[in-house]
Design an enzyme around this catalytic site. Structure first.
Site, PDB file in Angstrom:
ATOM      1  N   LEU A  60       0.719  -1.615  -0.273  1.00 31.49           N
ATOM      2  CA  LEU A  60      -0.067  -0.010   0.184  1.00 31.49           C
ATOM      3  C   LEU A  60       0.805   1.295  -0.235  1.00 31.49           C
ATOM      4  O   LEU A  60       1.968   1.015   1.151  1.00 31.49           O
ATOM      5  CB  LEU A  60      -1.335   0.306   1.216  1.00 31.49           C
ATOM      6  CG  LEU A  60      -1.531   1.064   1.455  1.00 31.49           C
ATOM      7  CD1 LEU A  60      -2.819   1.238   0.187  1.00 31.49           C
ATOM      8  CD2 LEU A  60      -2.641   1.219   2.656  1.00 31.49           C
ATOM      9  N   SER A  61       0.983   1.869  -0.787  1.00 34.30           N
ATOM     10  CA  SER A  61       2.142   3.086  -1.047  1.00 34.30           C
ATOM     11  C   SER A  61       1.994   3.921   0.159  1.00 34.30           C
ATOM     12  O   SER A  61       0.756   4.688   0.478  1.00 34.30           O
ATOM     13  CB  SER A  61       1.514   3.789  -2.897  1.00 34.30           C
ATOM     14  OG  SER A  61       1.799   2.938  -3.756  1.00 34.30           O
TER      15      SER A  61
END
Length: 214
Positions: A60-61
């Site tokens: 998840l950036s």
């Protein structure tokens, strides 16, 4: 004010201090509950400005990268957007706040099903999903005014550039040399395209095909 509210405020202030100015982008990040997309074991880091691991070896950036790429995409509320790499669905929902409709492709069935459940939970009706090879884009729905890629392409993705409308923008991490990635912004012109280097990054690679058994 809850602890989560305070964490959100600190995150937004941090994004502003790092140069994010688009108020629509900041409002989307403030509105979308990031904790919905974060694994249970990392809930205390839901609003930390860092990347977090998710299923299938993906990430998840970090919020800054999401905000930066979204701002550089320059999304208008009437636009049709293509996202390559649904992942947890967080970037998808951020974009869904900003555009008319977003089409998103994921190669991992497990990730896509989880993301679809989150979209339903959040009542996001303007998202269309596809299990497929993101390298090929979505020709049946082209052209798109905007395309975003959330994994690093080994080279400029010509098939995606060809699916841009004239004047359309593609924001994509690309491996520009061995071990070195940069976010590029590609703008489609009448005859070809222009490219602009935005910043160095580190993304998981954009892989061909649909993942098997996942």
């Amino acid at each position: 004010m809850t602890a989560t509210d305070q964490q959100k405020i600190e995150l937004i202030m941090g994004l502003r201090s790092r140069g994010i100015r688009d108020t629509r982008v900041l409002e989307a990040i403030e509105t979308v509950p990031r904790e919905v997309f974060v694994p249970d074991t990392f809930q205390d880091l839901a609003y930390a400005d860092q990347a977090l691991p998710i299923e299938c070896g993906q990430t998840l950036s970090q919020p800054f990268i999401v905000a930066f790429m979204t701002e550089k995409l320059k999304v208008g509320e009437r636009m049709k957007v293509l996202e390559i790499g649904t992942g947890s669905g967080y970037q998808t929902v951020i974009l869904a706040q900003l555009c008319r409709r977003i089409y998103t492709i994921e190669r991992y069935r497990t990730l896509l099903k989880s993301a679809e459940r989150r979209f339903a939970e959040l009542r996001q009706a303007n998202i269309t999903t596809l299990l497929g090879d993101g390298n090929k884009g979505w020709p049946k729905q082209a052209p798109f005014e905007r395309i975003i890629v959330t994994a690093a392409a080994p080279q400029l993705p010509r098939q995606l550039i060809e699916q841009l409308a004239v004047g359309g923008i593609l924001v994509v991490p690309v491996e520009v040399s061995p071990g070195r990635q940069e976010i590029l912004r590609i703008t489609r012109t009448e005859e070809d395209f222009t490219r602009e280097s935005l910043m160095p990054v580190r993304f998981v690679p954009l892989v061909e095909g649909i993942a098997r058994g996942m």
